[in-house]
Every structure is written in structure tokens, then in C-alpha cells.
Design a protein around this motif. Structure first.
Motif, short mmCIF file in Angstrom:
data_model
loop_
_atom_site.label_atom_id
_atom_site.label_comp_id
_atom_site.label_asym_id
_atom_site.label_seq_id
_atom_site.Cartn_x
_atom_site.Cartn_y
_atom_site.Cartn_z
N VAL A 22 -0.97 13.47 -11.66
CA VAL A 22 -1.81 12.15 -12.46
C VAL A 22 -2.59 11.04 -11.35
O VAL A 22 -1.30 10.80 -10.29
N ALA A 23 -3.54 10.77 -11.33
CA ALA A 23 -3.70 9.85 -10.24
C ALA A 23 -4.01 8.55 -10.73
O ALA A 23 -3.74 7.74 -11.23
N PRO A 24 -3.28 7.82 -9.22
CA PRO A 24 -2.50 7.17 -9.17
C PRO A 24 -3.55 5.56 -9.30
O PRO A 24 -4.36 5.86 -9.20
N ASP A 25 -3.03 4.29 -9.22
CA ASP A 25 -3.90 3.20 -8.84
C ASP A 25 -4.97 3.13 -8.17
O ASP A 25 -4.28 2.22 -7.08
N TYR A 26 -6.14 3.68 -7.89
CA TYR A 26 -6.67 3.31 -6.14
C TYR A 26 -6.71 1.96 -5.76
O TYR A 26 -6.79 1.53 -5.16
N LEU A 211 1.79 2.07 10.00
CA LEU A 211 2.44 2.55 8.36
C LEU A 211 1.37 3.53 8.49
O LEU A 211 0.20 4.05 8.05
N TYR A 212 2.38 4.18 6.88
CA TYR A 212 1.17 5.47 6.35
C TYR A 212 1.13 5.64 4.88
O TYR A 212 2.76 5.21 4.47
N VAL A 213 0.59 5.21 4.43
CA VAL A 213 0.28 6.05 2.76
C VAL A 213 -0.25 7.46 2.44
O VAL A 213 -1.01 7.79 2.76
N ASP A 214 1.17 8.03 1.19
CA ASP A 214 0.51 9.10 0.98
C ASP A 214 -0.26 9.08 -0.42
O ASP A 214 -0.78 7.94 -0.37
N PRO A 215 -1.19 10.55 0.03
CA PRO A 215 -1.23 10.44 -1.80
C PRO A 215 -1.24 9.64 -3.24
O PRO A 215 -1.67 9.41 -3.95
N LEU A 216 0.48 9.78 -3.27
CA LEU A 216 0.42 8.97 -4.46
C LEU A 216 0.79 7.10 -4.61
O LEU A 216 1.64 6.71 -5.78
N GLY A 217 0.83 6.97 -3.08
CA GLY A 217 0.49 5.13 -2.64
C GLY A 217 1.67 4.68 -2.29
O GLY A 217 2.33 4.10 -1.83
N ASP A 218 2.92 5.75 -1.72
CA ASP A 218 4.38 6.15 -1.50
C ASP A 218 3.95 5.14 0.50
O ASP A 218 2.90 6.25 1.09
N ARG A 228 10.92 7.36 3.08
CA ARG A 228 10.30 6.50 2.55
C ARG A 228 10.16 4.79 2.42
O ARG A 228 12.09 4.32 1.79
N LEU A 229 9.25 3.98 2.66
CA LEU A 229 9.66 2.53 2.49
C LEU A 229 9.71 1.47 1.22
O LEU A 229 9.89 0.83 1.28
N GLY A 230 8.51 2.60 0.77
CA GLY A 230 8.44 1.35 -0.89
C GLY A 230 7.59 2.09 -1.45
O GLY A 230 6.90 3.03 -0.85
N SER A 231 6.70 2.08 -2.23
CA SER A 231 4.84 2.43 -3.38
C SER A 231 4.07 1.22 -2.86
O SER A 231 4.77 -0.32 -3.82
N LEU A 232 2.83 1.06 -2.58
CA LEU A 232 2.03 0.41 -3.13
C LEU A 232 1.35 -0.16 -4.77
O LEU A 232 0.82 -0.91 -5.16
N LEU A 233 1.69 0.92 -5.19
CA LEU A 233 1.53 0.16 -6.59
C LEU A 233 3.05 -0.55 -7.52
O LEU A 233 3.14 -0.60 -8.70
N LYS A 234 4.00 -0.36 -6.79
CA LYS A 234 4.96 -1.16 -7.86
C LYS A 234 5.15 -2.64 -7.27
O LYS A 234 5.85 -3.44 -7.47
N GLN A 235 5.25 -2.52 -5.04
CA GLN A 235 5.91 -3.60 -4.46
C GLN A 235 4.45 -4.05 -4.02
O GLN A 235 3.01 -3.57 -3.86
N SER A 236 4.02 -5.07 -3.43
CA SER A 236 3.20 -5.80 -3.15
C SER A 236 3.25 -5.57 -0.86
O SER A 236 4.41 -5.57 -0.90
#
Length: 298
Positions: A22-26, A211-218, A228-236
Motif C-alpha cells: 500500500v503506497a504511502p502518502d508521498y 537521518l533516514y526515511v524508509d519506503p513506508l515513511g518511517d 525507529r524514531l517516528g513516521s512522517l505520515l503521522k508526525q511532523s
């Protein structure tokens, strides 16, 4: 402000592939990257053809330094993309020496922007490394040895002291290492290429300059550190960068691993790749298994 005191990273690594089911919100991720004020973004899409998400990201983002790594199969597609105008450096990911020669010739034909070979070193292609280095040195093409993606379960490459010495000798015999333009993130691979030159980054820069962002936005401290430090889909972006979790990771990184106590080279490598040391047993005091040193040895 020193390199161990940065409040926000200046380098970001973002892998578009492998694509999740499921593609994340790019668009949201790109928006967060846009406000991050990072100086350089290293985008990687290693699929057989460029993903539509990569085109969206290139369209949406404008950064001072943007590099794109693509597979050898997708190189010709990348070379003719209008979106490539935003890319300052194009790297082609190669798995063996034969692929380097074919892709490198195509890359050399593209003279308007810098390019390079990204060679992910593993047990399976380690024997090709001197040949690859020699080709890059001969054709004046940058060689990049990217960080291991231990975050995604990639197997780590760890060489003992004898293997390190043998590889160093083969590299020196194959090419002029002084003339080779090479980017190395692993302190022990650096030592193989440059036995007498200190590792330029010093202490591990995960969760500091990068920092590193994986394909899921984590978001992770770096591609090698599975914390894991967080998700750019859920946090700023700001919430993740200013979080206590990130600060704690940085504090742990700056503390020398207990397993390195007594090692004669601890002042040189400062614990090596802390992500690789942590990945095995999820313990911060574990030594980097890629070191090849014996604690207490000079």
C-alpha cells in the motif's frame, strides 16, 4: 555549533524502493522534507523501472543538493527524464563488475551533470571490488560504497583483520587509490582503502548530521541503525527531530561501547558503525562486528 551538537540534520537518505503493498502518502512525506531545511537529499529508487513516486518527489522538491540512485536497468529511463533537471548527481546501482562497465559507459555519455557508480559491497561481490575501483579510477568516475540497509534486514558485511589486509592489498595493486574519487560511510571499509588516513566523519553521525526515511515513511537515525524514531505520515519533521527518542539515540552513540574498552584503536574509530553494533543483539554496548579487532590489541 560542532558536528556533535546539530539540532537538525543536514543530510537525508530516502529509499523509495522496495515499494510497499500500500503506497504511502508521498505528498505528505515530501512536504515534511521540504520544511526540514536539509542541505542534501539522497533519493534511491532501485526498482527495474523508476516508480511514479520518484517522479512526484522530484517534481515537488527543490533542494540545494539532490542526488538520485537508480538501478542499472532504469538508467536509460532516468537519463531522459525532464525531472532530472533538479538532480545534481545521478548514481547507478551496480551489483557486479560487468554491470559497472556497461552502466558506466552509458553514464559517461551523459556529460551535463556529475555521475557515479554505487556499489553495494557484499560477500557475493566482494571479489569484484578491486576491478570496480580500477574501472572508476581509470574513467574518473566517482565510486560510492553506500551504507548497509540493516533497517530493512539487509545482511551485514563483516571482514576479519586478515580479510581486510588482503582486500587492501588487492585494491592497492589494482588502481591508484590516491587518484580514486570514492565515498565511503563504513569506517572499516575506509581503513581498507586508506590504511593511514583517519576516517573523516570521526564519531558515528547517525541522528546528528543524517537521518533516514524508509519506503513506508518511517524515520531512523541512519540506514544502518534499526531504531525507529517516528513516521512522517503521522508526525511532523520537527516533532521527530526534537523528540526525546532521537536525543537518547544520539547520547547512546556518543558513549563508547563497553565492548570496545581496552581496544588500542578506540580513539580512531570511536566504536565504528554503531548501527551495525546495535543491530545484532539490540544492545548499545556491543562492538561493531565489522571491526575485526581484538579488544586490548594495539
Amino acid at each position: 555549533m560542532t558536528r556533535v551538537e546539530l539540532r537538525s540534520p543536514i543530510r537525508l537518505y530516502w529509499d523509495i524502493s522496495p515499494q510497499p503493498r500500500v503506497a504511502p502518502d508521498y505528498g505528505r512525506i515530501s512536504a515534511q522534507v521540504a520544511v526540514s531545511r536539509v542541505l542534501s537529499l539522497n533519493l534511491a529508487d532501485l526498482g527495474p523501472s523508476l516508480n511514479h513516486a520518484t517522479l512526484l518527489v522530484l517534481r515537488d522538491l527543490s533542494l540545494p543538493q539532490l542526488s538520485l540512485t537508480v538501478s542499472a536497468a532504469a538508467l536509460q529511463q532516468a537519463l531522459v527524464l525532464p525531472e532530472m533537471e533538479k538532480v545534481q548527481k545521478l548514481l547507478v546501482d551496480c551489483a557486479h563488475a560487468g554491470e559497472v562497465e556497461v552502466a558506466g559507459i552509458a553514464l559517461l555519455a551523459r556529460s551535463d551533470k556529475p555521475g557515479g557508480i554505487s556499489f553495494r559491497v557484499s560477500r557475493g561481490n566482494l571479489a569484484d571490488l578491486p576491478t570496480v575501483a580500477a574501472w572508476c579510477e581509470r574513467h574518473r568516475v566517482e565510486l560510492v560504497l553506500p551504507m548497509e540497509r540493516l533497517v530493512t534486514g539487509e545482511e551485514s558485511l563483516c571482514l576479519d583483520r586478515q580479510e581486510q589486509a588482503e582486500l587492501s592489498g588487492r585494491l592497492a595493486a589494482a588502481c591508484s587509490l590516491e587518484a580514486l574519487s570514492v565515498t565511503i560511510h563504513d569506517p572499516f571499509l575506509w581503513r581498507i582503502f586508506h590504511p593511514r588516513v583517519p576516517f573523516p566523519d570521526g564519531v558515528c553521525q547517525a541522528a546528528n548530521t543524517m537521518l533516514y526515511v524508509d519506503p513506508l515513511g518511517d524515520v531512523y537515525p541512519c540506514p544502518t541503525m534499526p531504531v525507529r524514531l517516528g513516521s512522517l505520515l503521522k508526525q511532523s519533521w520537527h516533532e521527530i527531530v526534537a523528540s526525546g527518542d532521537k536525543q537518547e539515540v544520539r547520547r547512546r552513540i556518543l558513549a563508547l561501547p563497553a565492548a570496545c574498552s581496552g581496544c588500542g584503536r578506540q580513539a580512531d574509530c570511536r566504536g565504528g558503525c554503531r548501527g551495525r553494533g546495535y543491530a545484532g543483539c539490540k544492545e548499545w554496548d556491543d562492538a561493531d562486528p565489522g571491526c575485526g579487532e581484538t579488544p586490548g590489541a594495539e
